[in-house]
Design a protein around this motif. Structure first.
Motif, mmCIF file in Angstrom:
data_model
loop_
_atom_site.group_PDB
_atom_site.id
_atom_site.type_symbol
_atom_site.label_atom_id
_atom_site.label_comp_id
_atom_site.label_asym_id
_atom_site.label_seq_id
_atom_site.Cartn_x
_atom_site.Cartn_y
_atom_site.Cartn_z
ATOM 1 N N CYS A 120 -1.101 3.629 6.563
ATOM 2 C CA CYS A 120 -0.635 4.091 5.262
ATOM 3 C C CYS A 120 -1.399 3.204 4.278
ATOM 4 O O CYS A 120 -2.081 2.257 4.697
ATOM 5 N N ASN A 121 -1.328 3.511 3.019
ATOM 6 C CA ASN A 121 -2.131 2.754 2.044
ATOM 7 C C ASN A 121 -1.856 1.254 2.124
ATOM 8 O O ASN A 121 -2.765 0.432 2.070
ATOM 9 N N GLU A 122 -0.574 0.915 2.293
ATOM 10 C CA GLU A 122 -0.204 -0.499 2.332
ATOM 11 C C GLU A 122 -0.814 -1.196 3.560
ATOM 12 O O GLU A 122 -1.309 -2.321 3.461
ATOM 13 N N THR A 123 -0.778 -0.504 4.696
ATOM 14 C CA THR A 123 -1.348 -1.082 5.923
ATOM 15 C C THR A 123 -2.851 -1.293 5.756
ATOM 16 O O THR A 123 -3.393 -2.349 6.113
ATOM 17 N N MET A 172 -3.495 -4.173 3.594
ATOM 18 C CA MET A 172 -3.246 -5.424 4.341
ATOM 19 C C MET A 172 -4.435 -5.757 5.235
ATOM 20 O O MET A 172 -4.875 -6.913 5.315
#
Ligand code: AMP
Length: 397
Positions: free
Chosen positions: A97-100, A103
């Motif tokens: 996902c965008n957050e992953t 990260m």
């Protein structure tokens, strides 16, 4: 078969994607009950840490059906990994996902990030090319250290490896060890090479038997599967486990063994019971005298002595499958005695399959075996002579 060696990669200070098999057993409160699979991946992770890599780790865990589910989160694994490594482990909110992805982009040298359960992504088991591309884009190098799933053509196992050239991918230390023991022992064994095959059914191990017979000097058959062979030879086996439709195959295997001069051993006696439970009355009987309504649930004492003699001159022993219903004390003696015999042998002893690995732990013989495989299905496919999809992409010669 030689696999690309992690030590030949120039990965110092780079971003590395490591596929592990952290599919560990947990209790009803999500406590990890056996962390061996996590411990066995530490060598590769520590090697990457020592080389100042930024480390992205991926694994599957259980069989989630439809995306994220709390009970299949890798959170307990992240905590255990942190404890074992004494390093921070950042658990990503999901697989991709965008957050992953942010990260992963920001991950610095010496930092460790764990993706969420790969099977939250439907594309994982379908080997979706889009998913493997996205995973590959996260890192400069790909390391497969997940022997237990290397027989699966999944996105984080097989698909992803296609996106890296030979200078940018390799087998981790665990995978390399598994292949070394299984593949090389089957292909270049020190003789006499004795294979012990047990467990419940012939059907699950038919291909393995066909591949083993031309390679071994002796073969011992035990467990429930022995009764299909015994019935095919004309014995009355009472209510014992049997696969009638496989009797012709059983005869074919025995004929093949005879033709090749392979010594073929079946139990000569059994521990029989009237019912399949630990309370049932049990008795020793020769295979000629199994009463009509009784079933054989373990090999008998005469078979234990016979198999010990067979193994006396072995230089290589490959063991897959218990001799009886070892989960019940009453029917565990045959498997236990065999475990002790294999353990004290001076041969190279390789144990494969979840049940057999579990058995040798229960008998306390674990440390005496040369090698115990972590992957049941994958080790069986190696015995069947298959090149595992997750390994194929890492072969250099
Ligand atoms: P497998 O998964 O085929 O390796 O089989 C392992 C299982 O076979 C174990 O759970 C044993 O309890 C079972 N087993 C071994 N011997 C017998 C037998 N004689 N009758 C029924 N089940 C057996």
């Amino acid at each position: 078969m030689k696999l690309q060696d992690i030590k030949d990669l120039n990965l110092t200070g780079k971003k590395v994607f490591i596929r592990c098999d952290f599919n560990v057993p947990v209790d009803e409160y999500q406590n990890i009950t056996d962390d061996r699979r996590i411990k066995s991946a530490l060598n590769t992770i520590r090697y990457c840490l020592d080389n100042d890599c930024a480390i992205i780790i991926a694994s599957h865990f259980g069989r989630p059906k439809d995306g994220f589910e709390d009970k299949f989160s890798l959170n307990p694994v992240a905590k255990r990994l942190h404890k074992l490594l004494d390093e921070d482990v950042k658990l990503a909110p999901n697989v991709i996902c965008n957050e992953t992805i942010a990260m992963a982009n920001e991950l610095k040298s010496g930092e460790i990030m764990l993706l969420e359960n790969m099977r939250f992504e439907k594309g994982e088991t379908k080997n979706d090319p889009q998913l493997s591309q996205t995973l590959a884009d996260m890192a400069d190098f790909y390391i497969n250290d997940a022997f237990g799933v290397s027989h699966r053509a999944h996105a984080s196992v097989e698909g992803i490896a296609q996106h890296f050239d030979t200078e940018h991918k390799a087998a981790g230390f665990l995978l390399a060890r598994e292949i070394k023991f299984f593949y090389h022992i089957i292909e270049e064994p020190k003789r006499p090479f004795v294979s012990i095959v047990g467990g419940s059914k012939v059907s699950g191990k038919l291909e393995a038997l066909y591949n083993l017979v031309p390679k071994v000097d002796k073969i011992i058959i035990g467990g429930g599967m022995a009764f299909t062979f015994l019935k095919a030879l004309g014995y009355e086996i009472g209510n014992s486990l049997v696969e009638d439709d496989l009797m012709p195959e059983a005869l074919k295997i025995m004929e093949e063994a005879k033709k090749l001069g392979v010594k073929f051993y079946l139990p000569v006696d059994v521990i029989a019971a009237q019912e399949f439970n630990s309370e049932s009355i049990a008795k020793e009987t020769t295979i000629q005298e199994i009463p009509a309504d009784w079933m054989g649930l373990d090999i008998g004492p005469a078979s234990s002595i016979l198999f010990e003699q067979v193994l006396e001159d072995a230089n290589t022993i490959l063991w897959n499958g218990p001799m009886g219903v070892y989960e019940m004390d009453k029917f565990a003696k045959g498997s236990t005695k065999l475990s002790h015999v294999v353990a004290k042998s001076l041969a190279t002893t390789v144990v494969g399959g979840g049940d057999t690995a579990d058995l040798v732990r229960r008998t306390g013989d674990e440390d005496e075996m040369t090698f115990i495989s972590t992957g049941g299905g994958a080790s069986l496919e190696l015995i069947e002579g298959k090149v595992l999809p997750g390994v194929k992409a890492l072969i250099v010669e």
